[in-house]
Write an enzyme that holds these catalytic residues in place. Structure first.
Site, PDB file in Angstrom:
ATOM      1  N   CYS A 384      63.947 -53.959-101.129  1.00 55.22           N
ATOM      2  CA  CYS A 384      63.957 -54.910 -99.818  1.00 55.22           C
ATOM      3  C   CYS A 384      62.665 -55.012 -99.401  1.00 55.22           C
ATOM      4  O   CYS A 384      61.638 -55.537 -99.877  1.00 55.22           O
ATOM      5  CB  CYS A 384      65.093 -54.396 -99.183  1.00 55.22           C
ATOM      6  SG  CYS A 384      65.779 -55.972 -97.912  1.00 55.22           S
ATOM      7  N   HIS A 510      69.724 -54.939-102.671  1.00 56.22           N
ATOM      8  CA  HIS A 510      69.791 -53.436-102.595  1.00 56.22           C
ATOM      9  C   HIS A 510      70.750 -52.979-103.579  1.00 56.22           C
ATOM     10  O   HIS A 510      72.016 -52.785-103.588  1.00 56.22           O
ATOM     11  CB  HIS A 510      70.654 -53.017-101.080  1.00 56.22           C
ATOM     12  CG  HIS A 510      69.744 -53.253-100.102  1.00 56.22           C
ATOM     13  ND1 HIS A 510      68.932 -52.302 -99.455  1.00 56.22           N
ATOM     14  CD2 HIS A 510      69.639 -54.421 -99.391  1.00 56.22           C
ATOM     15  CE1 HIS A 510      68.196 -52.623 -98.401  1.00 56.22           C
ATOM     16  NE2 HIS A 510      68.738 -54.023 -98.204  1.00 56.22           N
ATOM     17  N   GLU A 512      70.897 -49.831-104.480  1.00 59.09           N
ATOM     18  CA  GLU A 512      71.583 -48.457-104.338  1.00 59.09           C
ATOM     19  C   GLU A 512      73.048 -48.700-103.790  1.00 59.09           C
ATOM     20  O   GLU A 512      73.681 -47.849-103.958  1.00 59.09           O
ATOM     21  CB  GLU A 512      70.650 -47.832-103.218  1.00 59.09           C
ATOM     22  CG  GLU A 512      70.565 -48.375-101.987  1.00 59.09           C
ATOM     23  CD  GLU A 512      69.758 -49.530-101.597  1.00 59.09           C
ATOM     24  OE1 GLU A 512      69.423 -50.297-102.449  1.00 59.09           O
ATOM     25  OE2 GLU A 512      69.422 -49.796-100.355  1.00 59.09           O
TER      26      GLU A 512
HETATM   27  N1  GLN Z   1      62.860 -56.308 -92.726  1.00 61.08           N
HETATM   28  C1  GLN Z   1      63.137 -56.915 -93.957  1.00 61.08           C
HETATM   29  C2  GLN Z   1      63.828 -58.247 -93.612  1.00 61.08           C
HETATM   30  O1  GLN Z   1      64.847 -58.189 -92.686  1.00 61.08           O
HETATM   31  C3  GLN Z   1      63.498 -56.047 -94.834  1.00 61.08           C
HETATM   32  C4  GLN Z   1      65.021 -55.405 -94.660  1.00 61.08           C
HETATM   33  C5  GLN Z   1      65.368 -54.466 -95.580  1.00 61.08           C
HETATM   34  O2  GLN Z   1      64.590 -53.723 -96.110  1.00 61.08           O
HETATM   35  N2  GLN Z   1      66.809 -54.254 -95.532  1.00 61.08           N
HETATM   36  O3  GLN Z   1      63.764 -58.977 -94.559  1.00 61.08           O
END
Ligand code: GLN
Length: 540
Positions: A384, A510, A512
């Site tokens: 992410c 994600h 994970e």
């Molecule tokens: N801050 C970034 C976004 O909002 C990544 C979010 C995250 O890593 N869950 O896109």
């Protein structure tokens, strides 16, 4: 009424006793007997969900397939049971009040005074029964967050009291988790706090059937009898829960203590099959007898509280066991990483993971870490924000776009390689408004991601507002950074991979959140393999 059986799990004496792990372990044991089980968590705080909480407050926010932002205990439920949870599995006081107040505004209460009892408790009960009424589950385990005696837990306990009265006597069971502290000076375990917390629960009209006592030392038989007598439970219903080497031992420890037997006896259930924990035991065998060892850096800004990265840490455990490899994680605060000191932080590492996150703090340090592993050909996995940072790093240092940035960090950057999605721009509300939950992704044949998954069409969970900006895609690909995973419906980039690098893979989603004991996540499995190879080559 409902056909399912209900198990309520409360806790007393202190927080952090591991109600989530006990609930998940019991669920595992029931599942091993052929029952279909789900676990839900009722949390006493006022936030509608944990999505707006800082990870330092409450650890990681776990996201379900249907896009619910939930308590991290739901992650344990999924990892233990290998069954997805949903929006219905996590309910907070805030959500309960929100529905009651919304109904009040709609006039649903026909002029009645709306009160904690019966209106709030009715709404709690309705939600406690919901999953049991789907017909999908034989058993529903409800974990009540917080500790008995807290003001904010009272409506939940009252709802349990009423439900026990409404349900048939053999359709519910209450398990209370307590602590037996060891007093060094006295040289013994103490039962008084347990007695007090059971008393507090009984005063609210709920008599537990089973006590699970957390303890650092074995509980002598005499003491079990004493606890049983003073807490009004059967002597064999006092279950010892010693500190375990790993949380994944707990189902077996609970089986030894016959927790599942007590429960099915009370609920008058007959096992559907011989207890089958073969694959679980196999996993434990691999976990405890590694033949390899790697050191992996986890670079993030919440590293002081490992709970903030719970699912990532557990994914390493699952994938590590799969590879029969012990993964030694080194947590590195990205805020402290600079171009000058990055090598001292990452020296000796066999691989580096850059974690998800929000906001500017620590961003530059993550960039330095990624530059180091990209140039040094060290295996890298970005998740992410970790993926977004990899894109920014590549834009700045390879494409030469000097002030390239994510508009999250620099809204006026001349090169917004990561930018907010169009539909996000008009949203001002914070809670539940990110791109959340499961989305499809097509993987390019021949890519590392494709090799890992062994297929080209996958679904993964999301939680972010910003995206790779496709205006820059051609430039990236020409310079060797490929979009190997793309959302088939929107064209949004989901995975990027660097050519000419042993393993440089970063995902917008994600992974994970979908790793379980029985299904370790393929990207973690391959990342660890790459780390093993790197470590072997280094030590040649
Ligand atoms: N801050 C970034 C976004 O909002 C990544 C979010 C995250 O890593 N869950 O896109």
């Amino acid at each position: 009424m409902a056909s399912a059986k209900y198990i309520f799990v409360s806790g007393g004496v202190t927080s952090s006793l591991g109600k989530g792990i006990i609930s998940a372990s019991l669920a595992k044991l029931l599942q091993a007997r052929g029952f279909s089980v789900t676990i839900q968590k009722f949390d006493p705080y006022i936030n509608i969900d944990p999505g707006t909480l800082n990870p330092y407050e409450h650890g990681e926010c776990y996201v379900t397939d249907d896009g619910a932002e939930t308590d991290l205990d739901l992650g344990h439920y999924e990892r233990f049971l290998n069954v997805p949870t949903s929006q219905a599995n996590n309910v907070t006081t805030g959500r309960i009040y929100h529905s009651v107040i919304t109904q009040e505004r709609q006039g649903a209460y026909l002029g009645k005074t709306v009160q904690v009892i019966p209106h709030i408790t009715d709404e709690i009960k309705r939600r406690m029964l919901l999953l049991g009424q789907t017909g999908e589950f034989d058993v529903v385990i409800t974990e009540i967050g917080g500790s008995v005696g807290d003001i904010e837990s009272l409506p939940f306990i009252e709802a349990v009291r009423q439900l026990r009265w409404e349900l048939n006597p053999n359709d519910s069971v209450v398990i209370h988790l307590t602590l037996l502290p060891y007093l060094k000076a006295a040289g013994e375990l103490k039962t008084k706090p347990t007695q007090h917390s059971v008393k507090a629960l009984s005063e609210s009209g709920v008599q537990p059937d089973i006590l699970v006592c957390r303890s650092e030392y074995p509980i002598p038989a005499e003491m079990r009898k004493k606890i049983a007598l003073f807490c009004n439970v059967a002597p064999n219903a006092v279950i010892e829960s010693l500190d375990a080497e790993t949380i994944y031992d707990v189902p077996l420890l609970m089986k030894k203590e016959k927790l599942d037997e007590r429960v099915i006896k009370k609920l008058k259930l007959t096992s559907k099959q011989e207890v089958n924990l073969d694959s679980w035991k196999e996993f434990l065998g691999r976990l405890k007898n590694p033949t390899e060892e790697v050191k992996i850096a986890l670079v993030g800004k919440y590293v002081e509280l490992p709970d903030a990265y719970k699912s990532i840490i557990e994914s390493f455990i699952h994938a590590g066991a799969f590879n029969e490899c012990k993964v030694k994680l080194k947590f590195i605060q990205s805020e402290f990483i600079t171009a000058e000191n990055v090598h001292t932080h990452l020296e000796g590492m066999d691989a580096v993971l850059v974690a998800p996150g929000f906001g500017e703090r620590g961003f530059e340090g993550k960039l330095e870490a990624i530059r180091y592993v990209r140039e040094g050909q060290i295996p890298f996995f970005g998740i992410c924000l970790g993926m977004q940072t990899a894109a920014v790093e590549f834009a700045r240092n390879v494409l030469g776009l000097q002030d390239a940035a994510s508009t999250e960090m620099n809204p006026s950057t001349p090169h917004p390689v990561i930018d907010m999605m169009e539909e996000q721009k008009s949203i001002t509300q914070k809670g539940g408004t990110m791109r959340l939950g499961s989305y499809a992704c097509d993987l390019k044949r021949g890519s590392k991601a494709y090799q890992a998954y062994g297929k080209g069409h996958i679904f993964e969970r999301h939680r972010h507002r910003y995206e790779f900006n496709n205006k820059y895609l051609q430039a990236f690909e020409e310079a060797g950074m490929h979009a190997t995973g793309v959302n088939p419906d929107t064209g949004l980039v989901e995975v990027i991979e660097l050519q000419h690098h042993p393993w440089f893979v970063a995902a917008q989603y994600h992974p994970e959140l979908k790793s379980t004991v029985l299904n370790p996540h393929p990207l973690f499995v391959r990342f660890i393999k790459a780390a093993i190879t790197y470590s072997k080559n280094r030590n040649k």
